[in-house]
Write a protein that holds these residues in place. Structure first.
Motif, short mmCIF file in Angstrom:
data_model
loop_
_atom_site.label_atom_id
_atom_site.label_comp_id
_atom_site.label_asym_id
_atom_site.label_seq_id
_atom_site.Cartn_x
_atom_site.Cartn_y
_atom_site.Cartn_z
N PHE A 101 0.83 -1.21 0.00
CA PHE A 101 0.00 0.00 0.00
C PHE A 101 0.86 1.26 0.00
O PHE A 101 0.49 2.28 -0.59
CB PHE A 101 -0.92 -0.01 1.22
CG PHE A 101 -1.65 1.29 1.44
CD1 PHE A 101 -2.78 1.59 0.70
CD2 PHE A 101 -1.21 2.22 2.37
CE1 PHE A 101 -3.46 2.79 0.88
CE2 PHE A 101 -1.88 3.42 2.56
CZ PHE A 101 -3.01 3.70 1.81
N PHE A 102 2.03 1.20 0.63
CA PHE A 102 2.89 2.38 0.73
C PHE A 102 3.47 2.79 -0.62
O PHE A 102 4.09 3.85 -0.73
CB PHE A 102 4.03 2.13 1.72
CG PHE A 102 3.59 2.18 3.15
CD1 PHE A 102 2.59 3.04 3.56
CD2 PHE A 102 4.19 1.36 4.11
CE1 PHE A 102 2.17 3.08 4.88
CE2 PHE A 102 3.78 1.40 5.42
CZ PHE A 102 2.78 2.26 5.82
N VAL A 103 3.28 1.96 -1.64
CA VAL A 103 3.73 2.35 -2.98
C VAL A 103 2.76 3.36 -3.60
O VAL A 103 3.11 4.02 -4.58
CB VAL A 103 3.84 1.10 -3.89
CG1 VAL A 103 4.41 1.45 -5.24
CG2 VAL A 103 4.71 0.04 -3.23
N SER A 104 1.57 3.51 -3.03
CA SER A 104 0.57 4.40 -3.63
C SER A 104 1.06 5.84 -3.83
O SER A 104 0.76 6.43 -4.88
CB SER A 104 -0.74 4.37 -2.82
OG SER A 104 -0.53 4.73 -1.49
N PRO A 105 1.81 6.46 -2.87
CA PRO A 105 2.30 7.81 -3.16
C PRO A 105 3.21 7.86 -4.39
O PRO A 105 3.22 8.86 -5.11
CB PRO A 105 3.08 8.17 -1.88
CG PRO A 105 2.48 7.33 -0.82
CD PRO A 105 2.13 6.04 -1.49
N LEU A 106 3.96 6.78 -4.62
CA LEU A 106 4.83 6.73 -5.79
C LEU A 106 4.00 6.60 -7.06
O LEU A 106 4.28 7.24 -8.08
CB LEU A 106 5.80 5.55 -5.68
CG LEU A 106 6.56 5.37 -4.36
CD1 LEU A 106 7.51 4.18 -4.45
CD2 LEU A 106 7.32 6.64 -4.01
N THR A 107 2.96 5.76 -7.00
CA THR A 107 2.08 5.58 -8.16
C THR A 107 1.30 6.87 -8.46
O THR A 107 1.10 7.22 -9.63
CB THR A 107 1.09 4.43 -7.90
OG1 THR A 107 1.81 3.29 -7.45
CG2 THR A 107 0.32 4.07 -9.16
N VAL A 108 0.86 7.55 -7.41
CA VAL A 108 0.18 8.83 -7.59
C VAL A 108 1.09 9.82 -8.31
O VAL A 108 0.64 10.59 -9.18
CB VAL A 108 -0.28 9.40 -6.23
CG1 VAL A 108 -0.74 10.85 -6.37
CG2 VAL A 108 -1.42 8.56 -5.66
N CYS A 109 2.36 9.79 -7.96
CA CYS A 109 3.34 10.67 -8.60
C CYS A 109 3.38 10.41 -10.11
O CYS A 109 3.41 11.34 -10.91
CB CYS A 109 4.72 10.45 -7.98
SG CYS A 109 6.01 11.54 -8.61
N LEU A 110 3.34 9.13 -10.51
CA LEU A 110 3.36 8.79 -11.93
C LEU A 110 2.03 9.16 -12.61
O LEU A 110 2.03 9.71 -13.71
CB LEU A 110 3.62 7.30 -12.10
CG LEU A 110 5.03 6.78 -11.78
CD1 LEU A 110 5.10 5.28 -12.01
CD2 LEU A 110 6.08 7.51 -12.62
N LEU A 111 0.92 8.83 -11.96
CA LEU A 111 -0.40 9.09 -12.56
C LEU A 111 -0.68 10.59 -12.70
O LEU A 111 -1.45 10.99 -13.58
CB LEU A 111 -1.50 8.45 -11.70
CG LEU A 111 -1.54 6.92 -11.69
CD1 LEU A 111 -2.60 6.43 -10.71
CD2 LEU A 111 -1.83 6.37 -13.08
N SER A 112 -0.07 11.39 -11.85
CA SER A 112 -0.32 12.83 -11.89
C SER A 112 0.23 13.47 -13.16
O SER A 112 -0.18 14.57 -13.55
CB SER A 112 0.29 13.52 -10.67
OG SER A 112 1.71 13.41 -10.69
N TYR A 242 2.98 6.87 7.22
CA TYR A 242 3.91 5.80 7.54
C TYR A 242 3.83 5.36 9.00
O TYR A 242 4.49 4.38 9.38
CB TYR A 242 5.33 6.22 7.17
CG TYR A 242 5.48 6.46 5.68
CD1 TYR A 242 5.28 5.42 4.78
CD2 TYR A 242 5.80 7.71 5.18
CE1 TYR A 242 5.38 5.63 3.41
CE2 TYR A 242 5.92 7.93 3.81
CZ TYR A 242 5.71 6.89 2.93
OH TYR A 242 5.81 7.09 1.59
N ALA A 243 3.01 6.04 9.79
CA ALA A 243 2.77 5.57 11.16
C ALA A 243 2.09 4.21 11.16
O ALA A 243 2.17 3.46 12.14
CB ALA A 243 1.91 6.58 11.92
N SER A 274 11.79 6.31 -0.32
CA SER A 274 11.43 6.85 -1.63
C SER A 274 10.25 7.80 -1.52
O SER A 274 10.24 8.89 -2.10
CB SER A 274 11.10 5.72 -2.60
OG SER A 274 12.19 4.84 -2.76
N GLY A 275 9.23 7.38 -0.74
CA GLY A 275 8.05 8.23 -0.55
C GLY A 275 8.38 9.52 0.15
O GLY A 275 7.88 10.60 -0.22
N LEU A 276 9.24 9.45 1.16
CA LEU A 276 9.63 10.67 1.89
C LEU A 276 10.46 11.60 1.01
O LEU A 276 10.34 12.82 1.11
CB LEU A 276 10.41 10.29 3.16
CG LEU A 276 9.59 9.63 4.27
CD1 LEU A 276 10.51 9.21 5.42
CD2 LEU A 276 8.52 10.58 4.79
#
Length: 295
Positions: A101-112, A242-243, A274-276
């Motif tokens: 699930f924590f990959v979602s911020p990275l995927t959002v970055c690509l989809l944006s 990330y908590a 990577s997310g941070l």
């Protein structure tokens, strides 16, 4: 307590609710209750809470949306993510599912890039690539222990990423009450036939308690999250997601006696870093494009 600190506390409470909700879902599906029934109970509770909380103040206006089709599409993405996630939890450890699930911020970055027209520099793209390497370390596709249920979890992550992107698309279009109504109401309506057709009654007191709990945690968690953004900017609060690592690791150990293996720990660490980094770069870009007079 400062406004920022209060916002952080609300976000931490929100993600605690989500962690307990996922733990409850895993327990229920392990107790042979269908994953789609568990997902329906989650949204039914959310929907009833939304009606009770927002209905008196908004009346029938809660149904009116300026972009109902976009609200509906956003709701369907979250619904698909929930169903896939609850299905994956039947087969995967909590720590593995949350790491994906924590990959979602990275995927959002690509989809944006194609959807929102945002410009993403080479450094953030490299961070996304490193994050996906972390995923490979966790799922170990080259190993004999590879679990195909990983695809359910990755599908859930992709759907939730689309939900986040849609949230940006329709930001400010409707009130929070209307958004909550659509997210919970559409999911409840879509899942009702499937859930009721294959209904399995809980057979223990614990199961009944979790059924009630999972039906309210979604709404409570989203309420904490929404109110947190009244006290601090979304970009400032973002790292609190990330908590869930701490919450999930503790709950997985206490409830299921499962601890993360070395691959999950290393992969999660890489994904979080990577997310941070992406969050830090977005803050830098935002600061550099904001006029001095507006700061």
């Amino acid at each position: 307590m400062s406004s920022l600190s209060f916002g952080y506390c609300l976000m931490l409470l929100a993600f605690l609710c989500f962690a307990v909700m996922d733990t409850s879902a895993k327990w229920l599906v392990a107790a042979t209750i269908p994953a789609l029934q568990v997902a329906w109970l989650r949204y039914l509770g959310h929907f009833l809470c939304a009606i009770l909380l927002y209905g008196p103040g908004h009346g029938v206006g809660i149904v009116r949306s300026n972009k109902p089709w976009l609200q509906s599409l956003r709701a369907v993405f979250l619904l698909a993510g929930t169903c896939l996630n609850f299905s994956a939890l039947k087969f995967l450890p909590l720590t593995t599912a949350i790491a994906i699930f924590f990959v979602s911020p990275l995927t959002v970055c690509l989809l944006s890039i194609p959807i929102l027209g945002e410009k993403v520099g080479i450094k953030r793209l490299m961070a996304v690539l490193v994050g996906f390497i972390g995923v490979l370390i966790i799922v170990k596709p080259w190993s004999q222990s590879f679990n195909p249920a990983i695809f359910l979890s990755m599908g859930a992550m992709l759907c939730v990423s689309c939900y986040f992107v849609m949230s940006r698309v329709i930001a400010g279009v409707d009130s929070n009450a209307t958004a909550q109504f659509y997210v919970s109401g559409i999911a409840t309506l879509i899942l009702a036939p499937v859930a009721l057709m294959n209904w399995v009654w809980p057979t223990s007191t614990t199961a009944w308690v979790l059924v009630v709990l999972i039906g309210t945690l979604g709404m409570v968690g989203h309420s904490f999250l929404t109110n947190a953004h009244r006290y601090a900017e979304a970009s400032v609060l973002a790292p609190t997601v990330y908590a869930q690592i701490i919450y999930i690791a503790a709950l997985s150990w206490l409830v299921f006696n499962q601890t993360p293996d070395l691959n999950t720990l290393v992969g999660t660490f890489i994904i979080v870093c990577s997310g941070l980094f992406i969050w830090f770069r977005e803050r830098q870009v935002e600061a550099s494009t904001t006029p001095v007079s507006a700061r």
